[in-house]
Design a protein around this motif. Structure first.
Motif, short mmCIF file in Angstrom:
data_model
loop_
_atom_site.label_atom_id
_atom_site.label_comp_id
_atom_site.label_asym_id
_atom_site.label_seq_id
_atom_site.Cartn_x
_atom_site.Cartn_y
_atom_site.Cartn_z
N ARG A 286 -7.04 9.02 -17.69
CA ARG A 286 -5.76 9.44 -17.85
C ARG A 286 -5.16 9.25 -16.83
N LEU A 287 -5.52 9.55 -15.44
CA LEU A 287 -5.59 9.45 -14.18
C LEU A 287 -5.48 7.66 -14.20
N GLU A 288 -6.94 7.57 -14.61
CA GLU A 288 -7.55 6.15 -13.95
C GLU A 288 -6.49 4.88 -15.06
N GLU A 289 -5.83 5.11 -16.04
CA GLU A 289 -4.82 4.53 -16.59
C GLU A 289 -3.66 4.60 -15.84
N CYS A 290 -3.09 5.65 -15.40
CA CYS A 290 -2.03 5.59 -14.71
C CYS A 290 -1.90 4.92 -13.20
N ASP B 20 1.94 9.57 -5.88
CA ASP B 20 2.43 10.93 -5.46
C ASP B 20 3.86 11.32 -6.24
N ARG B 21 4.40 9.67 -7.00
CA ARG B 21 5.52 10.85 -7.71
C ARG B 21 4.89 10.88 -9.62
N GLU B 22 3.52 10.03 -9.52
CA GLU B 22 3.53 10.27 -11.04
C GLU B 22 2.23 11.30 -11.32
N PHE B 23 1.11 11.32 -10.31
CA PHE B 23 0.05 11.87 -10.83
C PHE B 23 0.33 13.18 -11.02
N PRO B 24 1.28 13.78 -10.84
CA PRO B 24 1.43 15.60 -10.61
C PRO B 24 2.32 15.79 -12.19
N ALA C 230 1.15 -1.07 -0.21
CA ALA C 230 -0.08 -0.20 -0.02
C ALA C 230 0.69 1.06 -0.05
N VAL C 231 1.67 1.00 0.84
CA VAL C 231 2.56 2.41 0.80
C VAL C 231 3.51 2.56 -0.25
N ARG C 232 3.65 1.12 -0.85
CA ARG C 232 5.23 2.03 -2.51
C ARG C 232 4.03 2.36 -3.38
N LEU C 233 2.62 1.52 -3.08
CA LEU C 233 1.67 2.15 -4.63
C LEU C 233 1.59 3.75 -4.58
N LEU C 234 0.97 3.68 -3.10
CA LEU C 234 0.81 5.66 -2.45
C LEU C 234 1.56 5.77 -3.01
N SER C 235 3.50 5.56 -2.90
CA SER C 235 3.99 6.34 -2.84
C SER C 235 4.06 6.79 -4.57
N ARG D 240 4.69 8.88 2.52
CA ARG D 240 6.17 9.46 2.07
C ARG D 240 7.49 9.27 3.26
N LEU D 241 6.96 9.43 4.65
CA LEU D 241 7.96 8.53 5.80
C LEU D 241 7.76 6.87 5.90
N LEU D 242 6.74 6.27 5.51
CA LEU D 242 7.31 4.98 5.34
C LEU D 242 8.28 4.24 4.10
N SER D 243 7.78 5.56 2.92
CA SER D 243 8.67 5.72 1.87
C SER D 243 10.17 5.66 1.66
N ARG D 244 10.28 6.41 2.62
CA ARG D 244 11.41 6.77 2.63
C ARG D 244 12.68 6.01 3.68
N VAL D 245 11.41 5.11 4.66
CA VAL D 245 11.74 4.25 5.26
C VAL D 245 12.42 2.08 4.44
N ASP D 246 11.33 2.52 3.79
CA ASP D 246 11.81 1.93 2.47
C ASP D 246 12.55 1.65 1.97
N ARG D 247 13.31 2.87 1.68
CA ARG D 247 14.69 2.99 0.93
C ARG D 247 15.58 3.51 1.25
N GLU D 248 15.74 3.64 3.03
CA GLU D 248 17.05 3.84 3.36
C GLU D 248 17.44 2.39 4.55
#
Lengths: 399, 399
Positions: free
Chosen positions: A285-289, A237-241, A229-234, B231-239
Motif C-alpha cells: 500500500r505504501l509503495e503504491e502511494c 509526510d502528509r499521506e503515509f500516516p 524533492a521537498v514537495r515530494l517528501l512533504s 517541513r520548513l522548506l515546504s512552509r517557505v514554498d507555501r508562504e
C-alpha cells in the motif's frame, strides 16, 4: 544447566571495543584495517573456546564446533556503521563465543557487512548460496566508492572459497542484539523476545531539473530539482500516516542536491527513502502511494522524477519453539521484566530464518540510541541476557 | 567615434576559453592552476593594448592606462564556477581590453573570486578597502576546505600589496555580463541596459535532531533533522509567494543530512537558503517570515533549528547618466531590440557603485543557461554589445 561465564563475556566485549575505538563507541567499517583486526581477534577467541575458526571469501568468520550435534548456530556481525556503537553486532557474536565457552554445541558466526557498507547482507546471503559472483563484481563502497573486489583483495580474501551452510547440521539459529529503540527502556524492561523481523523496502528517487543561476532565473522559469524533492517528501509526510500500520516506520536518510552551491538552482536531486513493516500488504500500500506521488510530481512539476526500487526484503517470523525457550528462560531470570516484540531493524537472522528455525533476543538500548557512538546497554542487562540465551539454547537443544 | 575591433574581441574570448576548457565551457575555480594561467594570459593581453598590468595580494588583475584622464574603469571577473560557462565574467574583462585597444582611456580589472569559491566578493571588497586581513585568515574554500591563505601562498600572491582604488581617478565603471536568464531571449531582444542589481540575503539553517536507527525508532520517538528541513522548506514554498515582490527569487541550493545513510535517521541537517530583490522592505518582510517559520518549527518539531544570516548585501542602483549613454548607443545599434532591466544576480558592479557611478550591459543567454558549461551567447550579440559599450563609454566620457 550450562554455566555461562558472564564476567568473561563482558571482558571479551570490552576488549573488542578497543579495536577501532571511537569516543565510547567504535569505527570499524567493513574491510577496514580495524574490521579485519577484529575478525582476526575473533578467530583467536574461537580457538580459545575450542572452535575451529576460518574466514571465507566474503569475510564471514566461522567457528566450527568439533564435537557431535545436534548443533546450534549463534552469531551476528562484527563490523560497525561509521563512528557507531560498540555492541551493535559484536554482542551477538560474543554471545556465541560465550555459549561455546559454556560447553554448548554451537557454531559461532560473524556475518560480513551486515551494516551494508558494500551491499545488502552479502555475508549471510553468501552462506545461503544466493550471492552471485556477478553481484560481487558490481558492488562498490557506499561512502567512498571502492569496488568490493578491490576491498576483498586488500583484505587478503581474494580467491578464498565461499562455502554454503548445511542447514541439516543445525537445530536453529540464535542472535542476541541491542534493541535499537526505547520500547524496553521506556517500560522498565530488560529483555525482548523477538516475534519477527520487519521487511525493509528501499528506494532511490532521482529528480532531473535544470541547473541554473539563482539570480537570473525567475521563479516561473525554474526547473528546481531540490524544490521537487521537498514537495515530494512533504507529500509523503502528509499521506503515509493515513496508510501505515501501527508500527510502520519510513525514513529519508539522504537528500543530495547537485551541484550544492548557494547561488545555483539544483539541476539534480537524489533521495534515499525506505519504509519497514512486518505486514506485506501494508508495504505494498505504501509503495503504491509513493508511486502515485511520483506520478503527480511528474504531472505538476517542471522536473522528471524516477523511482527505483533498490531492495524489497521479506518479513521473517521467529520460530515459535525457540521463542518459547527464550520466554521460559526470561521468566526464570527476569520475571515481569521482559516482553515479546517485533524487530524494526533488519538482521542476519532474517536470512537464517529461510533455512532453519531462527530467533532473536533483544537487550535494552540506553536512550534508544543506535548507529551512533553513544549507543550503550547496561552491563547488568548484558549479563542477564547471556544467562537467558544460554538457558534457552540448552533447553531448546534438549526439547 | 572609437573603432572597436569586434573580430579581435571574439578571437581573444575564444583563446581565453581554451584555458581550463570543459566541454563547451570552462573549469577555472579561483586560484586553481587554470585560473592563475588565465590571469597571467590576461596580463599579456593588457600589455599588448598598452596598459600596465599588475596583480595584487588577493588576485585582482589590474591594467592601468598610462595616459591622461578622465578615466573609466571596465571589468568583471575571470575565474568561473565549477564546470561552468566561458563568458560569465570573462566577457566583461575582455570588453575592457577591447575598449582599451580602441584607444579609450580605460583601466581594466579582473576582480578575484567574484564566484565565491572562498568568500563574498573578496576581490572588489579588497579594492574598496573593506576586506580585513582577519577575514582572509578565516576563509576556506567552499568545496574542498583549503584555507584562503594557503591558496594565496600556492598561487604566489602571499605578501603582495592590496592597494585601494582611487575613485577620483574615474568617471565611472562599466561591466558587460551575460544576462543569466531568459528575459532578453524570450522577447527576441539582444541587449539589456541594467537599472540596478538586486540585494542577496543568504542564510544557513542548522537543524539538530538525534541520529538514530531507522528500524528501531518509532515515528513518535524520532527527532529527525531531515524531516524538519523538509517541513520548513515546504512552509517557505507555501508562504513566500504570498509576501514576495514581482521579481523576488528564493533558492535552497544545498540540503546536507548527516550522516546521510539510508538506514540512519538524520541527526543533523544543514540548509543553505537565499532570496534576492531590489527592494529592501520586501527583503525584510521575507526575513521576518523565515524567522517566524523557524520559531514555529522550534515549537512544533522535536528538533532545534538555528537561523544564521550569512550575508545581507545592499541593492545597487545603476547611474542614470551611464544608463542613458548605454540606452542611446543601444538604440543606435539595435533600435527596438533592447530593454531596461534589473539584474537578479550579484556582480562586482554593486561594490563599484559604492564609490563611483556604475552601470552594466547584459547580453542574451541562450536558453537562459548559466553556471553550467552549456552557457552561451551568439557571437553576433557579443559583437553588437561591444559596439554599444564602446560608443556609450566614449559618449559618457565626453558628456
Amino acid at each position: 544447566m550450562a554455566q555461562v561465564d558472564t564476567e568473561r563475556f563482558l571482558k571479551d566485549l570490552n576488549e573488542l571495543r578497543k579495536i577501532g575505538e571511537f569516543k565510547t563507541g567504535v569505527h570499524r567499517p567493513t574491510f577496514s584495517a580495524e574490521d579485519m583486526e577484529s575478525r582476526r581477534w575473533l578467530m583467536d577467541r574461537m580457538r580459545e573456546v575450542g572452535l575451529e575458526p576460518s574466514m571465507d571469501g566474503i569475510g564471514n568468520v566461522f567457528g566450527r564446533h568439533p564435537g557431535p550435534g545436534p548443533h546450534l548456530l549463534v552469531g551476528s556481525h562484527i563490523e560497525s556503521q561509521n563512528q557507531a556503537g560498540w555492541l551493535d553486532g559484536a554482542l551477538g557474536v560474543m554471545a556465541g563465543v560465550a555459549l561455546a565457552r559454556a560447553g554448548l554445541p554451537v557454531d559461532v558466526v560473524a556475518f560480513a557487512d551486515e551494516e551494508g557498507h558494500y551491499g545488502s547482507f552479502i555475508g549471510s546471503r553468501s552462506l545461503l548460496g544466493i550471492l552471485e559472483d556477478s553481484e560481487i563484481d558490481s558492488l562498490k563502497n557506499r561512502y567512498h566508492g571502492k569496488p568490493l573486489r578491490e576491498a576483498l583483495r586488500e583484505a587478503g580474501l581474494e580467491g578464498l572459497p565461499r562455502p554454503k551452510l548445511d542447514p541439516s547440521r543445525y537445530k536453529g539459529f540464535f542472535e542476541m542484539h541491542i534493541e535499537q529503540g526505547t520500547q524496553l527502556e521506556s517500560q522498565g524492561l530488560r529483555a525482548g523476545v523477538v516475534t519477527g523481523i520487519v521487511a525493509i523496502w528501499q528506494f532511490r528517487l532521482t529528480i532531473e531539473g535544470m541547473q541554473d543561476h539563482a539570480g537570473g532565473t525567475t521563479m516561473a522559469e525554474r526547473r528546481d530539482a531540490g524544490l521537487t524533492a521537498v514537495r515530494l517528501l512533504s507529500r509523503v509526510d502528509r499521506e503515509f500516516p493515513l496508510l501505515c500500520g501501527p508500527r510502520t516506520v519510513w525514513t529519508c536518510g539522504r537528500i543530495a542536491l547537485e551541484p550544492g552551491a548557494p547561488s545555483i538552482i539544483p539541476g539534480r536531486a537524489e533521495v534515499l527513502f525506505q519504509f519497514r513493516d512486518i505486514d506485506v500488504p501494508t508495504l505494498e500500500r505504501l509503495e503504491e502511494c509513493l508511486t502515485r506521488i511520483v506520478q503527480e510530481m511528474n504531472r505538476t512539476e517542471r522536473t522528471t522524477t524516477t523511482l527505483e526500487a533498490m531492495s524489497r526484503s521479506k518479513p521473517a517470523l521467529c520460530d515459535p519453539a525457540m521463542q518459547a525457550a527464550l520466554a521460559d528462560a526470561a521468566t526464570k531470570h527476569a520475571n515481569g521484566q521482559w516482553q515479546h516484540m517485533p524487530s524494526g531493524a533488519g538482521h542476519d537472522a532474517q536470512y537464517m530464518a529461510r533455512i532453519m528455525p531462527a530467533s532473536m533476543l533483544f537487550t535494552p538500548s540506553i536512550n534508544g540510541i543506535s548507529h551512533h557512538w553513544a549507543e550503550d546497554t547496561k552491563e547488568e542487562d548484558l549479563a542477564l541476557n547471556i544467562r537467558i540465551m544460554a538457558d534457552a539454547a540448552e533447553a531448546y537443544l534438549r526439547g
